[in-house]
Design a protein around this motif. Structure first.
Motif, PDB file in Angstrom:
ATOM      1  N   ASP A   1       0.881  -1.038  -0.008  1.00 23.08           N
ATOM      2  CA  ASP A   1       0.024  -0.151  -0.103  1.00 23.08           C
ATOM      3  C   ASP A   1       0.768   1.100   0.024  1.00 23.08           C
ATOM      4  OD1 ASP A   1      -2.348  -1.352   0.137  1.00 23.08           O
ATOM      5  OD2 ASP A   1      -2.160  -1.708   2.366  1.00 23.08           O
ATOM      6  N   TRP A   2       0.418   2.097  -0.734  1.00 24.34           N
ATOM      7  CA  TRP A   2       1.080   3.438  -0.826  1.00 24.34           C
ATOM      8  C   TRP A   2       0.602   4.522   0.106  1.00 24.34           C
ATOM      9  CZ3 TRP A   2       5.055   4.188  -4.193  1.00 24.34           C
ATOM     10  CH2 TRP A   2       5.504   3.382  -5.135  1.00 24.34           C
ATOM     11  N   GLU A   3       1.534   5.092   0.827  1.00 21.97           N
ATOM     12  CA  GLU A   3       0.978   6.237   1.812  1.00 21.97           C
ATOM     13  C   GLU A   3       0.606   7.481   0.961  1.00 21.97           C
ATOM     14  OE1 GLU A   3       2.551   8.665   5.842  1.00 21.97           O
ATOM     15  OE2 GLU A   3       3.810   7.602   4.684  1.00 21.97           O
ATOM     16  N   PRO A   4      -0.674   7.976   1.333  1.00 26.60           N
ATOM     17  CA  PRO A   4      -1.055   9.224   0.547  1.00 26.60           C
ATOM     18  C   PRO A   4      -0.299  10.419   1.094  1.00 26.60           C
ATOM     19  CG  PRO A   4      -2.720   8.451   2.185  1.00 26.60           C
ATOM     20  CD  PRO A   4      -1.458   7.300   2.167  1.00 26.60           C
ATOM     21  N   TYR A   5      -0.029  11.394   0.017  1.00 20.51           N
ATOM     22  CA  TYR A   5       0.440  12.931   0.549  1.00 20.51           C
ATOM     23  C   TYR A   5      -0.955  13.607   1.238  1.00 20.51           C
ATOM     24  CZ  TYR A   5       4.528  11.626  -2.070  1.00 20.51           C
ATOM     25  OH  TYR A   5       5.625  11.117  -2.514  1.00 20.51           O
ATOM     26  N   THR A   6      -0.550  13.952   2.425  1.00 20.35           N
ATOM     27  CA  THR A   6      -1.536  14.761   3.212  1.00 20.35           C
ATOM     28  C   THR A   6      -2.024  16.120   2.396  1.00 20.35           C
ATOM     29  OG1 THR A   6      -0.355  16.193   4.551  1.00 20.35           O
ATOM     30  CG2 THR A   6      -0.797  14.020   5.350  1.00 20.35           C
ATOM     31  N   ALA A   7      -3.427  16.543   2.737  1.00 27.27           N
ATOM     32  CA  ALA A   7      -3.798  17.662   1.862  1.00 27.27           C
ATOM     33  C   ALA A   7      -3.007  19.197   2.383  1.00 27.27           C
ATOM     34  CB  ALA A   7      -5.137  18.063   2.444  1.00 27.27           C
ATOM     35  N   ALA A   8      -2.420  18.914   3.556  1.00 24.53           N
ATOM     36  CA  ALA A   8      -1.582  20.152   4.162  1.00 24.53           C
ATOM     37  C   ALA A   8      -0.126  20.006   3.352  1.00 24.53           C
ATOM     38  CB  ALA A   8      -1.221  19.791   5.529  1.00 24.53           C
ATOM     39  N   GLN A   9       0.288  18.713   2.969  1.00 20.18           N
ATOM     40  CA  GLN A   9       1.560  18.787   2.515  1.00 20.18           C
ATOM     41  C   GLN A   9       1.433  19.100   1.134  1.00 20.18           C
ATOM     42  OE1 GLN A   9       2.308  14.355   3.070  1.00 20.18           O
ATOM     43  NE2 GLN A   9       4.459  15.093   4.047  1.00 20.18           N
ATOM     44  N   THR A  10       0.277  18.825   0.450  1.00 19.82           N
ATOM     45  CA  THR A  10       0.048  19.092  -1.069  1.00 19.82           C
ATOM     46  C   THR A  10       0.008  20.676  -1.295  1.00 19.82           C
ATOM     47  OG1 THR A  10      -1.042  17.091  -1.540  1.00 19.82           O
ATOM     48  CG2 THR A  10      -1.413  19.064  -2.816  1.00 19.82           C
ATOM     49  N   ALA A  11      -0.484  21.193  -0.291  1.00 22.47           N
ATOM     50  CA  ALA A  11      -0.794  22.820  -0.220  1.00 22.47           C
ATOM     51  C   ALA A  11       0.863  23.387  -0.016  1.00 22.47           C
ATOM     52  CB  ALA A  11      -1.526  23.334   0.797  1.00 22.47           C
ATOM     53  N   VAL A  12       1.626  22.845   0.845  1.00 20.12           N
ATOM     54  CA  VAL A  12       2.900  23.376   0.754  1.00 20.12           C
ATOM     55  C   VAL A  12       3.647  23.114  -0.273  1.00 20.12           C
ATOM     56  CG1 VAL A  12       5.072  23.112   2.302  1.00 20.12           C
ATOM     57  CG2 VAL A  12       2.637  23.269   3.495  1.00 20.12           C
ATOM     58  N   ILE A  13       3.535  21.921  -0.644  1.00 17.83           N
ATOM     59  CA  ILE A  13       4.532  21.498  -1.932  1.00 17.83           C
ATOM     60  C   ILE A  13       4.042  22.695  -3.045  1.00 17.83           C
ATOM     61  CG2 ILE A  13       4.582  19.860  -3.749  1.00 17.83           C
ATOM     62  CD1 ILE A  13       3.838  17.962  -1.537  1.00 17.83           C
ATOM     63  N   GLY A  14       2.637  22.834  -3.484  1.00 19.79           N
ATOM     64  CA  GLY A  14       2.319  23.710  -4.425  1.00 19.79           C
ATOM     65  C   GLY A  14       2.964  25.134  -3.988  1.00 19.79           C
ATOM     66  N   ALA A  15       2.904  25.838  -2.960  1.00 19.20           N
ATOM     67  CA  ALA A  15       3.379  26.883  -2.575  1.00 19.20           C
ATOM     68  C   ALA A  15       4.886  26.954  -2.825  1.00 19.20           C
ATOM     69  CB  ALA A  15       2.954  27.441  -1.382  1.00 19.20           C
ATOM     70  N   LEU A  16       5.696  26.041  -2.244  1.00 23.23           N
ATOM     71  CA  LEU A  16       7.126  26.075  -2.525  1.00 23.23           C
ATOM     72  C   LEU A  16       7.562  26.014  -3.938  1.00 23.23           C
ATOM     73  CD1 LEU A  16       9.917  25.930  -1.192  1.00 23.23           C
ATOM     74  CD2 LEU A  16       9.724  23.492  -0.866  1.00 23.23           C
TER      75      LEU A  16
END
Length: 258
Positions: free
Chosen positions: A120-135
């Motif tokens: 099983d793959w661990e999902p990326y959290t919504a908070a991580q995705t928001a930070v990734i996008g901003a960076l």
């Protein structure tokens, strides 16, 4: 004795000529050339395969590094571990659009994520995705990085890497204008065409993968190396199934990719 005398004489001569002492050069930086751009051309995304504390220790103390580390805390923290002007050791043996030595011209971003555990793959959290996008938006703006050069580790090293994995939010980021995506309506048309008329041969597939940036041999054969490249492409653009099989949907997406 003679050597000491000679060294003293040379120092005296340099002083007489007005030569600056080491580290005392007076460099005028008031004029900057118009013809220049950033040395940074690529962004490479990774997952760490371990937790926050271990990731930070590995990337700061061992023989591997990245420019940034994004934790998986409820409010993810961003660490800058290597200055963007310096080379981080994150890409390894890799290639994209014929360019190798990716460490020399890329910014590496590691994201705390365990990857695949027990199938099983661990999902990326919504908070991580928001930070990734901003960076990413910040780095892209400052370095004018092209959409085609925002890649995963598996894209540039498909024979040995699978990160950031099929759950990385490539499509969600593309909807924010980050990275490359394909024309979905056109892909559907191509898929119908392939189902009706048959699939292209492997020589075509390999040429198209190279056009998309991937390193692939032009053997005309669906060998293990070619399957690895196709699987890397699928994880990025068709993550629902990444078996390395060049099916109609995969090839339609490949053809529709700008």
């Amino acid at each position: 004795m003679f050597r000491k005398y000679l060294a003293g004489a040379l120092l005296a001569l340099l002083a007489a000529c007005g030569a600056p002492a080491p580290g005392a050069l007076d460099i005028d930086r008031s004029i900057q050339a118009k013809s220049q751009n950033s040395r940074v051309e690529f962004i490479v995304l990774h997952y760490t395969s371990t937790g926050n504390e271990a990731s930070l220790k590995i990337l700061s103390q061992l023989n591997v590094s990245s420019h940034y580390l994004i934790t998986n805390d409820p409010a993810p923290r961003v660490y800058q571990l290597v200055d963007e002007s310096r080379r981080a050791w994150h890409a390894g043996v890799s290639e994209w659009f014929g360019r190798s030595d990716m460490n020399a011209s890329s910014i590496g971003i590691e994201i705390v994520n365990h990857g695949r555990e027990g199938g099983d793959w661990e999902p990326y959290t919504a908070a991580q995705t928001a930070v990734i996008g901003a960076l990413l938006q910040d780095i892209i703006r400052r370095h004018q990085i092209k959409a085609i050069n925002i890649v995963g580790h598996s894209d540039i090293a498909p024979q040995r890497k699978i990160d950031p994995g099929p759950l990385f939010p490539w499509k969600q980021l593309a909807q924010q204008g980050i990275g490359r995506w394909y024309d979905e309506a056109r892909a559907q048309e191509y898929q119908r065409e392939f189902l009706r008329d048959g699939l292209p041969d492997m020589a075509w597939v390999q040429r198209e993968l190279q056009r998309a940036g991937y390193k692939v041999a032009h053997s005309g054969v669906l060998d293990k190396a070619s399957r690895n490249v196709i699987a890397a492409f699928q994880m990025h653009y068709r993550p629902a199934l990444y078996d390395g099989n060049p099916d109609a949907e995969t090839l339609a997406i490949l053809k529709a990719l700008p």
